[in-house]
Design a protein around this motif. Structure first.
Motif, PDB file in Angstrom:
ATOM      1  N   THR A   1       5.262   6.364   9.551  1.00 21.70           N
ATOM      2  CA  THR A   1       5.838   5.411   8.457  1.00 21.70           C
ATOM      3  C   THR A   1       5.597   6.143   6.999  1.00 21.70           C
ATOM      4  OG1 THR A   1       3.469   4.794   8.353  1.00 21.70           O
ATOM      5  CG2 THR A   1       4.916   3.339   9.474  1.00 21.70           C
ATOM      6  N   GLY A   2       4.881   7.416   6.970  1.00 23.70           N
ATOM      7  CA  GLY A   2       5.192   8.208   5.794  1.00 23.70           C
ATOM      8  C   GLY A   2       4.492   9.560   5.990  1.00 23.70           C
ATOM      9  N   GLU A   3       4.706  10.508   5.177  1.00 29.10           N
ATOM     10  CA  GLU A   3       4.109  11.905   5.186  1.00 29.10           C
ATOM     11  C   GLU A   3       3.686  12.260   3.900  1.00 29.10           C
ATOM     12  OE1 GLU A   3       3.127  15.437   4.975  1.00 29.10           O
ATOM     13  OE2 GLU A   3       5.031  15.403   4.157  1.00 29.10           O
ATOM     14  N   TYR A   4       2.474  12.675   3.630  1.00 30.21           N
ATOM     15  CA  TYR A   4       1.629  12.819   2.560  1.00 30.21           C
ATOM     16  C   TYR A   4       0.722  14.138   2.250  1.00 30.21           C
ATOM     17  CZ  TYR A   4       2.565   7.676   2.430  1.00 30.21           C
ATOM     18  OH  TYR A   4       3.330   6.527   2.459  1.00 30.21           O
ATOM     19  N   SER A   5       1.360  15.211   2.790  1.00 29.80           N
ATOM     20  CA  SER A   5       0.861  16.441   2.424  1.00 29.80           C
ATOM     21  C   SER A   5       0.906  16.827   1.160  1.00 29.80           C
ATOM     22  CB  SER A   5       1.217  17.565   3.651  1.00 29.80           C
ATOM     23  OG  SER A   5       2.728  17.568   3.449  1.00 29.80           O
TER      24      SER A   5
ATOM     25  N   ARG B   1       0.822  -1.159   0.108  1.00 28.29           N
ATOM     26  CA  ARG B   1      -0.180  -0.038  -0.049  1.00 28.29           C
ATOM     27  C   ARG B   1       0.955   1.228   0.186  1.00 28.29           C
ATOM     28  NH1 ARG B   1      -2.849  -1.590   3.740  1.00 28.29           N
ATOM     29  NH2 ARG B   1      -4.589  -2.625   2.362  1.00 28.29           N
ATOM     30  N   ARG B   2       2.021   1.416   0.849  1.00 27.96           N
ATOM     31  CA  ARG B   2       2.980   2.176   0.781  1.00 27.96           C
ATOM     32  C   ARG B   2       3.384   2.529  -0.420  1.00 27.96           C
ATOM     33  NH1 ARG B   2       4.154   0.589   6.118  1.00 27.96           N
ATOM     34  NH2 ARG B   2       5.591  -0.519   5.612  1.00 27.96           N
ATOM     35  N   ALA B   3       3.850   1.458  -1.244  1.00 27.75           N
ATOM     36  CA  ALA B   3       4.493   1.610  -2.610  1.00 27.75           C
ATOM     37  C   ALA B   3       3.335   2.137  -3.499  1.00 27.75           C
ATOM     38  CB  ALA B   3       4.835   0.456  -2.876  1.00 27.75           C
ATOM     39  N   ARG B   4       2.105   1.735  -3.431  1.00 33.00           N
ATOM     40  CA  ARG B   4       1.156   2.456  -4.335  1.00 33.00           C
ATOM     41  C   ARG B   4       0.866   3.796  -3.904  1.00 33.00           C
ATOM     42  NH1 ARG B   4      -3.564  -1.952  -5.985  1.00 33.00           N
ATOM     43  NH2 ARG B   4      -2.287  -3.696  -6.468  1.00 33.00           N
ATOM     44  N   LEU B   5       0.783   4.357  -2.969  1.00 32.61           N
ATOM     45  CA  LEU B   5       0.706   5.820  -2.380  1.00 32.61           C
ATOM     46  C   LEU B   5       1.850   6.426  -3.123  1.00 32.61           C
ATOM     47  CD1 LEU B   5      -0.320   5.673   1.530  1.00 32.61           C
ATOM     48  CD2 LEU B   5      -1.244   6.726  -0.470  1.00 32.61           C
ATOM     49  N   GLU B   6       3.163   5.959  -2.899  1.00 32.20           N
ATOM     50  CA  GLU B   6       4.104   6.652  -3.651  1.00 32.20           C
ATOM     51  C   GLU B   6       4.233   6.633  -5.129  1.00 32.20           C
ATOM     52  OE1 GLU B   6       6.593   8.565  -2.365  1.00 32.20           O
ATOM     53  OE2 GLU B   6       5.882   8.181  -0.286  1.00 32.20           O
TER      54      GLU B   6
ATOM     55  N   LYS C   1       1.539  19.033   8.113  1.00 34.05           N
ATOM     56  CA  LYS C   1       1.867  17.738   7.526  1.00 34.05           C
ATOM     57  C   LYS C   1       0.673  16.718   7.555  1.00 34.05           C
ATOM     58  CE  LYS C   1       6.082  19.014   6.391  1.00 34.05           C
ATOM     59  NZ  LYS C   1       6.225  19.393   5.023  1.00 34.05           N
ATOM     60  N   ALA C   2       0.800  15.775   6.877  1.00 36.84           N
ATOM     61  CA  ALA C   2      -0.092  14.466   6.768  1.00 36.84           C
ATOM     62  C   ALA C   2       0.618  13.153   7.107  1.00 36.84           C
ATOM     63  CB  ALA C   2      -0.842  14.520   5.416  1.00 36.84           C
ATOM     64  N   TYR C   3       0.588  12.574   8.355  1.00 38.65           N
ATOM     65  CA  TYR C   3       1.162  11.575   8.539  1.00 38.65           C
ATOM     66  C   TYR C   3       0.688  10.155   8.474  1.00 38.65           C
ATOM     67  CZ  TYR C   3       4.466  15.074  10.341  1.00 38.65           C
ATOM     68  OH  TYR C   3       5.318  16.189  10.213  1.00 38.65           O
ATOM     69  N   THR C   4       1.319   9.234   8.325  1.00 44.92           N
ATOM     70  CA  THR C   4       0.654   7.791   8.814  1.00 44.92           C
ATOM     71  C   THR C   4       1.714   7.199   9.525  1.00 44.92           C
ATOM     72  OG1 THR C   4       2.167   6.786   6.672  1.00 44.92           O
ATOM     73  CG2 THR C   4      -0.160   7.627   6.202  1.00 44.92           C
TER      74      THR C   4
ATOM     75  N   ALA D   1      -4.729   9.045   3.293  1.00 43.96           N
ATOM     76  CA  ALA D   1      -3.332   8.882   3.996  1.00 43.96           C
ATOM     77  C   ALA D   1      -2.869  10.162   4.750  1.00 43.96           C
ATOM     78  CB  ALA D   1      -2.285   8.637   3.041  1.00 43.96           C
ATOM     79  N   GLY D   2      -2.802  10.279   6.033  1.00 44.14           N
ATOM     80  CA  GLY D   2      -2.526  11.393   6.765  1.00 44.14           C
ATOM     81  C   GLY D   2      -3.474  12.198   6.927  1.00 44.14           C
ATOM     82  N   THR D   3      -4.882  11.808   6.981  1.00 43.22           N
ATOM     83  CA  THR D   3      -6.025  12.597   7.422  1.00 43.22           C
ATOM     84  C   THR D   3      -7.109  11.597   7.875  1.00 43.22           C
ATOM     85  OG1 THR D   3      -7.479  14.492   6.815  1.00 43.22           O
ATOM     86  CG2 THR D   3      -7.009  12.816   5.264  1.00 43.22           C
ATOM     87  N   GLN D   4      -7.764  12.260   8.694  1.00 43.09           N
ATOM     88  CA  GLN D   4      -9.196  11.667   9.325  1.00 43.09           C
ATOM     89  C   GLN D   4      -9.967  12.901   9.575  1.00 43.09           C
ATOM     90  OE1 GLN D   4      -9.498   8.259  11.880  1.00 43.09           O
ATOM     91  NE2 GLN D   4     -11.269   9.214  12.798  1.00 43.09           N
TER      92      GLN D   4
END
Length: 418
Positions: A272-276, A173-178, A261-264, A359-362
Motif C-alpha cells: 500500500t505504500g513505500e516510505y524509505s 493515516r496514509r494521507a498523514r504519512l504523505e 525499501k520500506a513497505y507497508t 511505516a515500512g519497518t519493524q
C-alpha cells in the motif's frame, strides 16, 4: 510514530509470548572499542542452516526483505533474505541500513547516562533546570529527567499519525504519512505538540510510553553539551561502539547509500505504500536512527557488557518500572528502565532490549544480561499484523513464520542449554 514498549508493542509482545510458552558515524575515533577476535560464522552442528531456513521462511511468507543476527559469544550468524526492492528484484543484504524507530531510545538514553556519569546531567533534577522555557512552572519542577527516561512523566505523545478509529482510518493515516514525508518539522515542534496535550498521568505515578519524552531528552543533551543531540550521540555512542552502519539522516530524507525499501501492506503481494524516502527530523532522538541487526547486536552487547557506561549508570539503566495494568498472557516483557526493556524467558533468564516500528519497518533486539547472547532482526514491511474486533492478534503467515524464527533463535542462541 516509533513503535513503543507498550502502546505499539503488541506484535512483538505476541511473538515473544510464543517464545516464552516454549517452556552518520562510520569512522572509529580514539576511544572506540577494541575489536574482538573473530568468531566463527556458524557452528558445525547445523545451527546456521536452521536459522537460515527459518529466516528464508519469513520472506517466503510474504515479507519483502528481512535481516537478522544471532549469537552466543562463541559464534555469530548474520543473514538477510528476500529482496531490497520489489520492483528491481535487487537482493537484500545484511549490511543495508534501515530505520529502527524506537530502538533509537536506547542510544539516546546511553548518551544521557554518559553525561550523568560526567555530572553534566542529574537524573533526579527537575526538567525545568535544563529546559526552563520548554517545560516551565510547576510541571517542569515536578517532572525529573529520570521520569522522561522511564516514561513516567505523564507527557503525552505528539501523535502525528494518530487518527480516530473508523472505516477510513487507514486512508487517513496514509494521507498523514504523505503529508509528513517531507515535513520541515523539527524536534522542538514535536515537543511543543506533546506538551500542549493534557497529561496522561501525574508525574511519577505510572509508566505511560511517549515519544515526546525522548525528544525532550535530546533537547537536554543539546543544552548541556552545546551540540546537536544527534551529532553528540554519533560521536560519543555510535563511534565509541565501533558501529559501521548506524547513523542519523538529520534534515535529509534520502538515505545516501545502498539500502532496502520500506513497505507497508499485508504482504509483498499487497503493498500500500513505500516510505524509505522520509524526513524523520521531527522524531530525532525518539526514533530516527538507521542501523542493521549486526550493528544493533554489537551496540547492545557492548552496553550490557559494561563497555559504554560505568557500572553505576548501567545499574540505573536497569531499574525498571512495570507497565500499567496486567501484561498480556505469556509475554516476556517485565518492565521499562532508562531506555531498556526488561524480558524474562522462563527457564532461561533475564534479557534486555528494545523494539521499534514505523511505516515500512519493524525492529527488535534481545540480549542476555551479560551481553553475550543476542538475537536481533529488522523487517522491511509493516502492516502485516491483523487483529479482530477485540484487538486480539489474528495469525498471519508472516507472523507465524516470524514466531518460528524467534523460536529457533531462542533454541540456538539465547537459551541453547534449556
Amino acid at each position: 510514530m516509533s513503535k513503543s514498549y507498550r502502546r505499539r508493542g503488541t506484535a512483538t509482545a505476541t511473538a515473544l509470548a510464543a517464545v516464552a510458552l516454549m517452556s552518520s558515524a562510520t569512522t572509529p575515533v580514539a576511544d572506540a572499542l577494541e575489536p574482538r577476535s573473530p568468531v566463527p560464522a556458524h557452528r558445525p552442528d547445523g545451527t546456521s542452516h536452521t536459522l537460515t531456513r527459518a529466516l528464508d521462511a519469513v520472506h517466503a511468507a510474504g515479507m519483502p526483505g528481512v535481516m537478522a543476527s544471532a549469537g552466543n559469544g562463541e559464534w555469530t550468524w548474520n543473514r538477510a533474505s528476500g529482496v531490497a526492492d520489489l520492483r528491481s528484484g535487487r537482493r537484500m543484504r545484511p549490511d543495508y541500513p534501515h530505520r529502527v524507530a524506537s530502538v533509537t531510545k536506547t542510544f539516546t538514553a546511553t548518551a544521557a547516562l554518559r553525561l550523568a556519569a560526567q555530572k553534566k546531567i542529574d537524573l533526579d533534577a527537575p526538567v525545568r533546570r535544563y529546559l526552563p522555557t520548554v517545560v516551565p512552572g510547576e510541571r517542569g519542577q515536578k517532572i525529573t529527567v529520570r521520569m522522561l527516561l522511564n516514561h513516567t512523566s505523564g507527557i503525552a505523545e505528539y501523535g502525528y499519525l494518530d487518527v480516530p478509529p473508523g472505516p477510513d482510518a487507514d486512508e487517513q493515516r496514509r494521507a498523514r504519512l504523505e503529508a509528513l514525508r517531507f515535513s520541515r518539522l523539527q524536534p522542538e515542534d514535536s515537543a511543543r505538540i506533546g506538551l500542549a496535550k493534557p497529561p496522561t498521568t501525574q508525574p511519577g505515578k505510572r509508566q505511560e510510553y511517549s515519544d515526546t519524552n525522548y525528544i525532550l531528552i535530546g533537547m537536554i543533551i543539546k543544552k548541556v553539551t552545546g551540540q546537536d543531540a544527534e551529532r553528540y550521540i554519533a560521536e560519543h555512542v555510535i563511534r565509541r561502539a565501533g558501529l559501521k552502519h548506524t547513523f542519523f539522516l538529520g534534515d535529509r530524507a534520502h538515505i545516501p547509500r545502498a539500502h532496502a525499501k520500506a513497505y507497508t501492506g499485508r504482504d509483498a503481494q499487497h503493498i500500500t505504500g513505500e516510505y524509505s524516502v522520509f524526513r524523520m527530523r521531527w522524531d530525532s532522538t525518539a526514533g530516527a536512527l538507521l542501523s542493521t541487526p549486526s550493528d544493533l547486536a554489537i551496540f547492545f552487547r557492548a552496553l550490557l557488557g559494561g563497555r559504554l557506561l560505568p557500572p553505576a549508570q548501567l545499574a540505573e539503566m536497569k531499574q525498571v518500572v512495570p507497565p500499567p495494568g496486567e501484561p498480556p498472557p505469556g509475554t516476556t516483557m517485565r518492565g521499562y528502565g532508562l531506555g531498556l526493556i526488561k524480558h524474562e524467558i522462563p527457564g532461561c533468564g533475564q534479557f534486555w532490549g528494545h523494539n521499534g516500528a514505523f511505516a515500512g519497518t519493524q525492529a527488535d533486539v534481545l540480549v542476555s544480561d551479560d551481553g553475550r547472547r543476542h538475537f536481533t532482526y529488522v523487517l522491511t514491511l509493516s502492516g502485516y499484523q491483523q487483529a479482530d474486533s477485540n484487538g486480539n492478534e489474528i495469525p498471519t503467515p508472516i507472523g507465524e513464520a516470524l514466531k518460528n524464527l524467534q523460536d529457533q533463535a531462542v533454541r540456538q542462541a539465547l537459551c541453547p542449554a534449556r
